[in-house]
Design an enzyme around this catalytic site. Structure first.
Site, short mmCIF file in Angstrom:
data_model
loop_
_atom_site.label_atom_id
_atom_site.label_comp_id
_atom_site.label_asym_id
_atom_site.label_seq_id
_atom_site.Cartn_x
_atom_site.Cartn_y
_atom_site.Cartn_z
N TYR A 18 5.16 12.97 92.09
CA TYR A 18 4.22 13.63 91.17
C TYR A 18 3.56 12.66 90.19
O TYR A 18 2.67 13.04 89.44
CB TYR A 18 4.95 14.70 90.34
CG TYR A 18 5.52 15.83 91.16
CD1 TYR A 18 4.71 16.85 91.62
CD2 TYR A 18 6.88 15.88 91.47
CE1 TYR A 18 5.23 17.89 92.38
CE2 TYR A 18 7.42 16.91 92.22
CZ TYR A 18 6.58 17.92 92.66
OH TYR A 18 7.10 18.94 93.41
N HIS A 23 -1.55 16.87 86.95
CA HIS A 23 -0.61 17.63 86.13
C HIS A 23 0.30 16.72 85.31
O HIS A 23 0.98 17.18 84.39
CB HIS A 23 0.22 18.53 87.03
CG HIS A 23 0.41 19.93 86.55
ND1 HIS A 23 -0.36 20.53 85.57
CD2 HIS A 23 1.30 20.88 86.92
CE1 HIS A 23 0.05 21.77 85.37
NE2 HIS A 23 1.06 22.00 86.17
N PHE A 68 10.98 20.61 85.65
CA PHE A 68 9.63 20.77 86.16
C PHE A 68 8.75 21.42 85.10
O PHE A 68 9.23 22.10 84.20
CB PHE A 68 9.64 21.55 87.48
CG PHE A 68 10.06 20.68 88.63
CD1 PHE A 68 9.13 19.89 89.28
CD2 PHE A 68 11.39 20.61 89.01
CE1 PHE A 68 9.50 19.06 90.32
CE2 PHE A 68 11.78 19.78 90.05
CZ PHE A 68 10.84 18.99 90.70
N ASN A 70 6.91 24.00 84.84
CA ASN A 70 6.98 25.44 84.55
C ASN A 70 8.17 25.85 83.69
O ASN A 70 8.20 26.97 83.20
CB ASN A 70 7.00 26.23 85.87
CG ASN A 70 5.73 26.04 86.66
OD1 ASN A 70 4.78 25.39 86.23
ND2 ASN A 70 5.70 26.61 87.84
N ASN A 116 1.24 26.88 82.98
CA ASN A 116 2.64 27.33 82.96
C ASN A 116 3.54 26.49 82.07
O ASN A 116 4.52 26.98 81.52
CB ASN A 116 3.20 27.38 84.38
CG ASN A 116 2.55 28.48 85.19
OD1 ASN A 116 2.18 29.53 84.66
ND2 ASN A 116 2.38 28.25 86.47
#
Length: 191
Positions: A18, A23, A68, A70, A116
């Protein structure tokens, strides 16, 4: 700790797969701030990597939740509690779809706009009244799903300016600490 301490939390997803995603703009900005503070992130029991140092002449804790995106609110709340940082001295750095790539916007409070990570932080804190450094990633092209878009790496064209833009967002976080919201907005919203 004391009332003069700041907590700057960058939002992102853990792990190398990631690392370069849109993000993870919050993590990218925190890495620049860590280099400026001259320290290294260390594991904290609040499920975050933290660095204690100085930013803009003030004592600050830099944090990257290891959860994570969220569910990043839990670690952010745990760090606020551990360091006794009031919500007025919390800065959350995150990607923002509704701002063009390269633009940086600052604000206190507001909604989560479907983000989120912000929803999780607001839920864990029980308030929206924290400072935000919003790093523009732009809207997805065509009919691409927004969730898929933010989990993709920045484009080749964006990567040419990415370091410069991440650096500006780090400047904006320091300006919030040094000068306050209004003065920082006057500088960074004028660009």
């Amino acid at each position: 700790m004391s009332a003069d301490l700041w907590l700057v939390a960058g939002l992102g997803n853990p792990g190398p797969s990631y690392a370069k995603n849109r993000h993870n703009a919050g993590f990218m900005v925190l890495d620049v701030l860590a280099a400026r503070a001259g320290g290294r992130f260390k594991s904290h029991r609040a499920r975050a990597d933290v660095l204690e140092g100085r930013l803009a002449g003030a004592r600050a804790v830099l944090a990257k939740p290891r959860s994570f995106m969220n569910v990043s609110g839990g670690p952010v709340r745990a760090l606020c509690d551990f360091y006794k940082v009031p919500v007025e001295r919390l800065i959350v750095v995150h990607d923002e779809l509704d701002i063009p790539f390269g633009a940086v916007r600052l604000k206190r409070g507001g909604g989560d706009n479907g983000h989120n990570g912000l929803r999780s932080v607001t839920g864990a804190l029980g308030t929206r009244d924290y400072l935000r450094v919003r790093f523009g990633v732009g809207r997805p092209p065509g009919r691409m799903d927004a969730a898929a878009f933010v989990l993709k790496d920045f484009s080749a064209a964006e990567r040419k300016d990415l370091d410069l833009e991440v650096d500006r967002a780090a400047d904006a976080a320091e300006a919030l600490i040094a000068d306050g919201l209004g003065a920082a907005q006057n500088v960074f919203h004028a660009v």
